[in-house]
Design a protein around this motif. Structure first.
Motif, PDB file in Angstrom:
ATOM      1  N   LEU A  77       0.801  -1.217   0.000  1.00 13.28           N
ATOM      2  CA  LEU A  77       0.000   0.000   0.000  1.00 13.28           C
ATOM      3  C   LEU A  77       0.835   1.269   0.000  1.00 13.28           C
ATOM      4  O   LEU A  77       0.462   2.251  -0.651  1.00 13.28           O
ATOM      5  CB  LEU A  77      -0.956   0.001   1.197  1.00 13.28           C
ATOM      6  N   LEU A  78       1.953   1.268   0.702  1.00 13.34           N
ATOM      7  CA  LEU A  78       2.745   2.488   0.792  1.00 13.34           C
ATOM      8  C   LEU A  78       3.858   2.547  -0.242  1.00 13.34           C
ATOM      9  O   LEU A  78       4.036   3.561  -0.921  1.00 13.34           O
ATOM     10  CB  LEU A  78       3.329   2.621   2.201  1.00 13.34           C
ATOM     11  N   ALA A  79       4.629   1.466  -0.373  1.00 15.67           N
ATOM     12  CA  ALA A  79       5.777   1.499  -1.287  1.00 15.67           C
ATOM     13  C   ALA A  79       5.354   1.329  -2.742  1.00 15.67           C
ATOM     14  O   ALA A  79       5.775   2.092  -3.610  1.00 15.67           O
ATOM     15  CB  ALA A  79       6.771   0.414  -0.901  1.00 15.67           C
ATOM     16  N   ILE A  80       4.526   0.326  -3.013  1.00 13.30           N
ATOM     17  CA  ILE A  80       4.108   0.073  -4.390  1.00 13.30           C
ATOM     18  C   ILE A  80       2.916   0.948  -4.764  1.00 13.30           C
ATOM     19  O   ILE A  80       2.837   1.450  -5.877  1.00 13.30           O
ATOM     20  CB  ILE A  80       3.784  -1.419  -4.596  1.00 13.30           C
ATOM     21  N   GLY A  81       1.989   1.141  -3.851  1.00 17.96           N
ATOM     22  CA  GLY A  81       0.815   1.980  -4.100  1.00 17.96           C
ATOM     23  C   GLY A  81      -0.218   1.299  -4.977  1.00 17.96           C
ATOM     24  O   GLY A  81      -0.541   1.785  -6.064  1.00 17.96           O
ATOM     25  N   VAL A  82      -0.752   0.184  -4.512  1.00 11.03           N
ATOM     26  CA  VAL A  82      -1.763  -0.560  -5.266  1.00 11.03           C
ATOM     27  C   VAL A  82      -3.084   0.214  -5.235  1.00 11.03           C
ATOM     28  O   VAL A  82      -3.572   0.582  -4.175  1.00 11.03           O
ATOM     29  CB  VAL A  82      -1.964  -1.981  -4.674  1.00 11.03           C
ATOM     30  N   HIS A  83      -3.647   0.477  -6.426  1.00  9.39           N
ATOM     31  CA  HIS A  83      -4.929   1.176  -6.548  1.00  9.39           C
ATOM     32  C   HIS A  83      -5.811   0.422  -7.530  1.00  9.39           C
ATOM     33  O   HIS A  83      -5.345  -0.037  -8.575  1.00  9.39           O
ATOM     34  CB  HIS A  83      -4.740   2.594  -7.044  1.00  9.39           C
TER      35      HIS A  83
END
Length: 70
Positions: free
Chosen positions: A59-65
């Motif tokens: 959620l923070l490093a890769i930023g899955v949306h």
């Protein structure tokens, strides 16, 4: 539009990292046991740390949306 990425990642990781469901680290007799449907306090702690680390990475490093809806 709603961002469903964090919900999807959290649910998948929760299912995969539930102690005793698929794997248990550490097991009762071995380091890794598969599908024994048992758990211990130590394995709950290990799985919680793994869950926290993986959810932070996704959620923070890769930023899955994932945006669904109109």
């Amino acid at each position: 539009m709603s961002d469903w990425g964090p919900v999807f990642v959290a649910v998948v990781l929760f299912i995969l990292l539930t102690p005793g469901l698929l794997i248990q680290i550490p097991g009762k007799s071995r380091m890794i046991e598969y599908g024994n449907f048992q758990t211990s306090g130590v394995s709950i702690l290990v799985h919680s740390v793994l869950y926290f680390a993986l959810i932070c990475i996704f959620l923070l490093a890769i930023g899955v949306h994932m945006y669904l809806g109109s």
